[in-house]
Design an enzyme around this catalytic site. Structure first.
Site, PDB file in Angstrom:
ATOM      1  N   ARG A 116      42.152 -24.211  -0.963  1.00 12.39           N
ATOM      2  CA  ARG A 116      42.539 -23.803  -2.233  1.00 12.39           C
ATOM      3  C   ARG A 116      44.080 -24.133  -2.621  1.00 12.39           C
ATOM      4  NH1 ARG A 116      40.007 -19.001  -0.745  1.00 12.39           N
ATOM      5  NH2 ARG A 116      37.967 -18.899  -1.572  1.00 12.39           N
ATOM      6  N   LYS A 138      49.198 -34.269 -13.045  1.00 13.01           N
ATOM      7  CA  LYS A 138      47.732 -34.778 -13.387  1.00 13.01           C
ATOM      8  C   LYS A 138      46.837 -35.468 -12.305  1.00 13.01           C
ATOM      9  CE  LYS A 138      47.633 -35.209 -18.493  1.00 13.01           C
ATOM     10  NZ  LYS A 138      47.218 -36.243 -19.402  1.00 13.01           N
ATOM     11  N   GLU A 180      53.605 -49.467 -19.338  1.00  9.24           N
ATOM     12  CA  GLU A 180      53.781 -47.781 -19.319  1.00  9.24           C
ATOM     13  C   GLU A 180      55.563 -47.699 -19.525  1.00  9.24           C
ATOM     14  OE1 GLU A 180      51.469 -45.334 -19.703  1.00  9.24           O
ATOM     15  OE2 GLU A 180      49.841 -46.031 -18.643  1.00  9.24           O
ATOM     16  N   LYS A 222      59.706 -38.855 -18.773  1.00 11.09           N
ATOM     17  CA  LYS A 222      58.031 -37.931 -18.381  1.00 11.09           C
ATOM     18  C   LYS A 222      58.623 -36.612 -18.134  1.00 11.09           C
ATOM     19  CE  LYS A 222      53.974 -38.177 -16.710  1.00 11.09           C
ATOM     20  NZ  LYS A 222      52.708 -38.532 -16.366  1.00 11.09           N
ATOM     21  N   GLU A 232      49.421 -30.249 -21.397  1.00 10.08           N
ATOM     22  CA  GLU A 232      49.088 -31.084 -22.632  1.00 10.08           C
ATOM     23  C   GLU A 232      48.571 -30.254 -23.794  1.00 10.08           C
ATOM     24  OE1 GLU A 232      47.551 -34.893 -21.405  1.00 10.08           O
ATOM     25  OE2 GLU A 232      46.532 -35.027 -23.428  1.00 10.08           O
ATOM     26  N   ARG A 236      52.836 -33.204 -24.775  1.00  9.04           N
ATOM     27  CA  ARG A 236      52.509 -34.111 -23.711  1.00  9.04           C
ATOM     28  C   ARG A 236      51.680 -35.191 -24.165  1.00  9.04           C
ATOM     29  NH1 ARG A 236      51.754 -32.940 -17.253  1.00  9.04           N
ATOM     30  NH2 ARG A 236      50.812 -35.229 -16.730  1.00  9.04           N
ATOM     31  N   ASN A 240      50.141 -40.422 -24.384  1.00  8.72           N
ATOM     32  CA  ASN A 240      48.798 -41.078 -24.616  1.00  8.72           C
ATOM     33  C   ASN A 240      48.970 -42.314 -25.414  1.00  8.72           C
ATOM     34  OD1 ASN A 240      47.648 -39.367 -22.678  1.00  8.72           O
ATOM     35  ND2 ASN A 240      47.156 -38.092 -24.308  1.00  8.72           N
ATOM     36  N   HIS A 243      46.743 -45.145 -25.365  1.00 10.09           N
ATOM     37  CA  HIS A 243      45.289 -44.830 -24.590  1.00 10.09           C
ATOM     38  C   HIS A 243      44.200 -44.559 -25.100  1.00 10.09           C
ATOM     39  CE1 HIS A 243      48.951 -44.720 -21.844  1.00 10.09           C
ATOM     40  NE2 HIS A 243      48.262 -44.165 -20.595  1.00 10.09           N
ATOM     41  N   HIS A 247      41.682 -46.572 -23.197  1.00 16.64           N
ATOM     42  CA  HIS A 247      40.680 -46.175 -22.332  1.00 16.64           C
ATOM     43  C   HIS A 247      39.423 -46.745 -22.821  1.00 16.64           C
ATOM     44  CE1 HIS A 247      43.021 -42.414 -20.617  1.00 16.64           C
ATOM     45  NE2 HIS A 247      43.111 -43.508 -19.716  1.00 16.64           N
ATOM     46  N   HIS A 260      44.245 -50.848 -15.721  1.00 13.61           N
ATOM     47  CA  HIS A 260      44.540 -49.898 -16.604  1.00 13.61           C
ATOM     48  C   HIS A 260      46.078 -49.989 -17.596  1.00 13.61           C
ATOM     49  CE1 HIS A 260      45.434 -45.642 -17.837  1.00 13.61           C
ATOM     50  NE2 HIS A 260      46.455 -45.671 -17.573  1.00 13.61           N
TER      51      HIS A 260
HETATM   52  P1  NAD Z   1      46.219 -48.967  -7.523  1.00 10.14           P
HETATM   53  O1  NAD Z   1      46.681 -47.621  -7.221  1.00 10.14           O
HETATM   54  O2  NAD Z   1      44.898 -49.421  -7.409  1.00 10.14           O
HETATM   55  O3  NAD Z   1      47.180 -50.097  -7.029  1.00 10.14           O
HETATM   56  C1  NAD Z   1      47.168 -51.222  -7.626  1.00 10.14           C
HETATM   57  C2  NAD Z   1      46.999 -52.221  -6.296  1.00 10.14           C
HETATM   58  O4  NAD Z   1      48.072 -52.510  -5.814  1.00 10.14           O
HETATM   59  C3  NAD Z   1      46.082 -52.010  -5.347  1.00 10.14           C
HETATM   60  O5  NAD Z   1      45.504 -52.956  -4.852  1.00 10.14           O
HETATM   61  C4  NAD Z   1      46.981 -51.461  -4.218  1.00 10.14           C
HETATM   62  O6  NAD Z   1      46.547 -51.590  -2.794  1.00 10.14           O
HETATM   63  C5  NAD Z   1      48.156 -52.376  -4.358  1.00 10.14           C
HETATM   64  N1  NAD Z   1      49.463 -51.884  -3.845  1.00 10.14           N
HETATM   65  C6  NAD Z   1      50.038 -50.708  -4.084  1.00 10.14           C
HETATM   66  N2  NAD Z   1      51.321 -50.635  -3.803  1.00 10.14           N
HETATM   67  C7  NAD Z   1      51.694 -51.914  -3.424  1.00 10.14           C
HETATM   68  C8  NAD Z   1      52.948 -52.373  -2.832  1.00 10.14           C
HETATM   69  N3  NAD Z   1      53.811 -51.879  -2.847  1.00 10.14           N
HETATM   70  N4  NAD Z   1      52.910 -53.737  -2.457  1.00 10.14           N
HETATM   71  C9  NAD Z   1      51.598 -54.382  -2.651  1.00 10.14           C
HETATM   72  N5  NAD Z   1      50.521 -54.080  -3.210  1.00 10.14           N
HETATM   73  C10 NAD Z   1      50.537 -52.487  -3.644  1.00 10.14           C
HETATM   74  O7  NAD Z   1      46.488 -49.063  -9.345  1.00 10.14           O
HETATM   75  P2  NAD Z   1      47.853 -48.139 -10.088  1.00 10.14           P
HETATM   76  O8  NAD Z   1      47.982 -49.225 -11.103  1.00 10.14           O
HETATM   77  O9  NAD Z   1      49.074 -47.646  -9.413  1.00 10.14           O
HETATM   78  O10 NAD Z   1      47.211 -46.769 -10.734  1.00 10.14           O
HETATM   79  C11 NAD Z   1      46.062 -46.908 -11.522  1.00 10.14           C
HETATM   80  C12 NAD Z   1      45.399 -45.319 -11.409  1.00 10.14           C
HETATM   81  O11 NAD Z   1      46.490 -44.576 -11.829  1.00 10.14           O
HETATM   82  C13 NAD Z   1      44.312 -45.357 -12.319  1.00 10.14           C
HETATM   83  O12 NAD Z   1      43.055 -44.862 -11.807  1.00 10.14           O
HETATM   84  C14 NAD Z   1      44.719 -44.354 -13.542  1.00 10.14           C
HETATM   85  O13 NAD Z   1      43.689 -43.628 -14.105  1.00 10.14           O
HETATM   86  C15 NAD Z   1      45.753 -43.514 -12.680  1.00 10.14           C
HETATM   87  N6  NAD Z   1      46.815 -43.046 -13.859  1.00 10.14           N
HETATM   88  C16 NAD Z   1      46.972 -41.821 -13.527  1.00 10.14           C
HETATM   89  C17 NAD Z   1      48.016 -41.087 -14.215  1.00 10.14           C
HETATM   90  C18 NAD Z   1      48.415 -39.698 -14.030  1.00 10.14           C
HETATM   91  O14 NAD Z   1      48.933 -38.940 -14.817  1.00 10.14           O
HETATM   92  N7  NAD Z   1      47.993 -39.051 -12.911  1.00 10.14           N
HETATM   93  C19 NAD Z   1      48.502 -41.982 -15.143  1.00 10.14           C
HETATM   94  C20 NAD Z   1      48.558 -43.189 -15.169  1.00 10.14           C
HETATM   95  C21 NAD Z   1      47.422 -43.666 -14.523  1.00 10.14           C
HETATM   96  N1  GLY Z   2      49.773 -40.282 -17.968  1.00 14.60           N
HETATM   97  C1  GLY Z   2      49.697 -39.180 -19.082  1.00 14.60           C
HETATM   98  C2  GLY Z   2      50.268 -38.073 -18.686  1.00 14.60           C
HETATM   99  O1  GLY Z   2      50.547 -37.801 -17.527  1.00 14.60           O
HETATM  100  O2  GLY Z   2      50.188 -37.006 -19.591  1.00 14.60           O
END
Ligand code: NAD
Ligand code: GLY
Length: 358
Positions: A116, A138, A180, A222, A232, A236, A240, A243, A247, A260
């Site tokens: 939990r 999130k 972003e 942020k 949100e 918040r 987006n 987005h 998306h 993304h």
């Molecule tokens: P990712 O986590 O897939 O990383 C991208 C690539 O970079 C991967 O291949 C990883 O192995 C590599 N990598 C990471 N750090 C590295 C480094 N320092 N050196 C070399 N390689 C490295 O992609 P991302 O763009 O970081 O994240 C995308 C995800 O984030 C999506 O799933 C999206 O939905 C999510 N997201 C979440 C939020 C949120 O608020 N929670 C906001 C925006 C995006």
């Molecule tokens: N990435 C959008 C949010 O965190 O609300």
């Protein structure tokens, strides 16, 4: 990030990755730590992270997940729960999410649901994760029905950002994350936009001083937004920007075709143009946004995408309410509003233009 008893700090530095271990406090002294990371990040930073904990006499086990968006699924979640049990994670333990947004999202979900809820640290290593996904709580996985459909708001105990980790990030990932960053300029801070314009070359070269400022200002914005609307309900939603269509593009093209941040860059280009066409934003300001997006990011030309299908996809967005699609639109550089009355004919025309020209 000011959230009452869930408030936390975001530490930003250059070369400070090992400092993550210092965020495990006395409450956790004898407890175990689980470091969750992906294969690529493990190979570059895994040993350093384990050593940082061991130097403090904290036992840390590592759980490695495959690279990429496909890992944000229920199988990975189940694997993490089982791994936490095997590692002896208890309520005093800390889970560390070391990697990009994929690792952060699925690890945060696993931490938020195991027993939990156990504490977790975000140690983001991509630009996207440093400026966006690691802050704000999130966490989610994807379902067959769509992206991020199962998730929680579950804030980390703290976030530790080492901008030097960006030095090993492939350029395509750097540019995707910078979409972003441009977003923060457009939605909140005109002078930050000016800073990005003036320092584009140094940003792309990951100059430590400049990129630290860029990450810090992005996180401040942020944090301010999340601090006043954690779940949100209102403000918040401005995060987006780009987005709604982004998306839908990501979904329609199939995951893995566009990153993304690339899909978001395209969605921002379209939303910016729609803002101008609706008479809300000066055309010169729209051009300014597009120019910076193209300089710092990659705006794809999704030639094989059908505009009607793309627009149909926006109605499935989890932010669509009672069939009304929300668009974040710009009134000036630094100020946006959320609208649910955008004419679909206009959206279609602008989408078609941007399918051709990015
Ligand atoms: P990712 O986590 O897939 O990383 C991208 C690539 O970079 C991967 O291949 C990883 O192995 C590599 N990598 C990471 N750090 C590295 C480094 N320092 N050196 C070399 N390689 C490295 O992609 P991302 O763009 O970081 O994240 C995308 C995800 O984030 C999506 O799933 C999206 O939905 C999510 N997201 C979440 C939020 C949120 O608020 N929670 C906001 C925006 C995006
Ligand atoms: N990435 C959008 C949010 O965190 O609300």
């Amino acid at each position: 990030v000011e959230l009452g008893e869930r408030s936390y700090q975001v530490e930003i530095g250059a070369g400070n990755i090992s400092a993550a271990a210092a965020h495990v406090n006395n409450k956790n002294k004898n407890a175990r730590v689980a470091i969750v990371t992906d294969e690529v990040v493990e190979s570059i930073y895994g040993e350093k992270m384990v050593n940082a904990f061991e130097e403090r006499n904290i036992t840390a086990g590592t759980v490695v997940i495959p690279v990429g968006e496909e890992s944000k699924n229920v199988e990975t979640l189940a694997m993490l729960w089982d791994s936490f049990a095997e590692l002896g994670i208890d309520r005093k333990s800390v889970v560390v999410a070391l990697g990009g947004g994929v690792v952060g999202d699925v690890t945060g979900f696993a931490a938020g649901t195991y027993l939990r809820g156990v504490d977790y640290l975000q140690v983001p290593t991509t630009i996207l994760a440093q400026v966006d996904s690691s802050v704000g709580g999130k966490v989610a996985i994807n379902l067959h029905a769509g992206k991020n459909l199962a998730g929680l708001f579950y804030q980390p105990r703290s976030v530790v950002i080492d901008v030097l980790t960006l030095k090993t990030l492939p350029e395509r990932e750097v540019r995707a994350g910078l979409a972003e960053v441009v977003k923060y300029g457009v939605i909140w801070d005109e002078s930050f936009m000016g800073y990005l314009e003036d320092n584009a070359a140094k940003i792309l070269a990951i100059d430590p001083e400049v990129i630290s400022h860029v990450v810090m200002r992005s996180v401040q914005i942020k944090a301010e937004v999340v601090g006043s609307d954690e779940t949100e309900q209102g403000l918040r939603r401005i995060l987006n920007y780009g987005h709604t269509l982004g998306h839908s593009l990501e979904n329609l093209a199939g995951y893995g075709v566009y990153l993304h941040g690339e899909a978001v860059a395209w969605g921002m280009a379209v939303a910016t143009r729609i803002s101008a066409e609706m008479g809300m934003l000066k055309y010169s300001d729209a051009d300014r946004v597009l120019e910076l997006l193209k300089k710092l990011s990659n705006v794809p030309k999704p030639a094989d995408i059908d505009a009607d299908e793309l627009i149909a996809g926006t109605r499935k967005d989890k932010k669509a309410q009672a069939g009304k699609v929300n668009y974040v639109l710009a009134e000036s550089v630094g100020r946006v509003v959320v609208r649910d009355d955008v004419d679909e004919g206009l959206v279609k025309r602008v989408v078609e233009e941007h399918i051709e020209r990015g």
